[in-house]
Design a protein around this motif. Structure first.
Motif, mmCIF file in Angstrom:
data_model
loop_
_atom_site.group_PDB
_atom_site.id
_atom_site.type_symbol
_atom_site.label_atom_id
_atom_site.label_comp_id
_atom_site.label_asym_id
_atom_site.label_seq_id
_atom_site.Cartn_x
_atom_site.Cartn_y
_atom_site.Cartn_z
ATOM 1 N N UNK A 2 -2.754 7.170 5.135
ATOM 2 C CA UNK A 2 -2.776 5.757 5.451
ATOM 3 C C UNK A 2 -2.435 4.992 4.174
ATOM 4 N N UNK A 3 -1.501 4.072 4.264
ATOM 5 C CA UNK A 3 -1.137 3.254 3.111
ATOM 6 C C UNK A 3 -2.194 2.180 2.922
ATOM 7 N N UNK A 4 -2.734 2.100 1.696
ATOM 8 C CA UNK A 4 -3.767 1.102 1.418
ATOM 9 C C UNK A 4 -3.328 0.074 0.391
ATOM 10 N N UNK A 5 -2.205 0.334 -0.319
ATOM 11 C CA UNK A 5 -1.685 -0.630 -1.298
ATOM 12 C C UNK A 5 -0.223 -0.312 -1.579
ATOM 13 N N UNK A 6 0.488 -1.313 -2.093
ATOM 14 C CA UNK A 6 1.892 -1.138 -2.450
ATOM 15 C C UNK A 6 2.148 -1.742 -3.822
ATOM 16 N N UNK A 7 3.049 -1.118 -4.579
ATOM 17 C CA UNK A 7 3.496 -1.649 -5.861
ATOM 18 C C UNK A 7 4.939 -1.200 -6.073
ATOM 19 N N UNK A 8 5.872 -2.158 -6.003
ATOM 20 C CA UNK A 8 7.305 -1.858 -6.077
ATOM 21 C C UNK A 8 7.666 -0.773 -5.062
ATOM 22 N N UNK A 9 8.154 0.371 -5.517
ATOM 23 C CA UNK A 9 8.551 1.452 -4.600
ATOM 24 C C UNK A 9 7.445 2.490 -4.404
ATOM 25 N N UNK A 10 6.258 2.201 -4.844
ATOM 26 C CA UNK A 10 5.148 3.149 -4.736
ATOM 27 C C UNK A 10 4.136 2.674 -3.715
ATOM 28 N N UNK A 11 3.511 3.629 -3.026
ATOM 29 C CA UNK A 11 2.482 3.333 -2.031
ATOM 30 C C UNK A 11 1.213 4.104 -2.376
ATOM 31 N N UNK A 12 0.105 3.384 -2.429
ATOM 32 C CA UNK A 12 -1.175 4.053 -2.615
ATOM 33 C C UNK A 12 -1.652 4.496 -1.238
ATOM 34 N N UNK A 13 -2.010 5.761 -1.125
ATOM 35 C CA UNK A 13 -2.390 6.325 0.167
ATOM 36 C C UNK A 13 -3.762 6.974 0.095
ATOM 37 N N UNK A 14 -4.354 7.127 1.274
ATOM 38 C CA UNK A 14 -5.618 7.842 1.412
ATOM 39 C C UNK A 14 -5.460 8.803 2.587
ATOM 40 N N UNK A 15 -6.007 10.013 2.447
ATOM 41 C CA UNK A 15 -5.926 10.965 3.557
ATOM 42 C C UNK A 15 -7.251 11.006 4.309
#
Length: 92
Positions: A2-15
């Motif tokens: 699940x995507x929880x944050x975005x920064x430019x072309x990067x996505x912070x995810x949690x499983x």
């Protein structure tokens, strides 16, 4: 994931186990998936609570999320499509 944050072309995810990290956006698909988080969960034919079961699902089985509605989710596992409680899966 699940995507929880975005920064430019990067996505912070949690499983589904709570692990977090950053992933390059092109490595992620837009397909919504779910994971069964309990053992011996009934996949029902309709969204009604008294609906007939069509399968018994095991912990860790991965399926596709089609839709969600009032605490139940319409999901697909290979050739089976049915309904499952939101409490029994992760990603709905």
């Amino acid at each position: 994931m699940k995507i929880i944050a975005e920064h430019n072309h990067w996505r912070q995810v949690i499983d589904f186990q709570g692990d977090e990290g950053w992933v390059y956006f092109r490595l992620l698909s837009g397909k919504r998936t779910i994971i069964v988080k309990k053992d011996n969960i009934l996949l029902k034919k309709t969204s009604e609570m008294n609906s007939n079961p069509i399968a018994i699902l095991k912990y860790g089985v991965i399926g596709e999320l089609i839709n969600n509605n009032n605490g139940v989710c319409n999901v697909r596992f290979k050739d089976l499509t049915g309904w499952i409680s939101k409490d029994d899966i992760w990603g709905c």
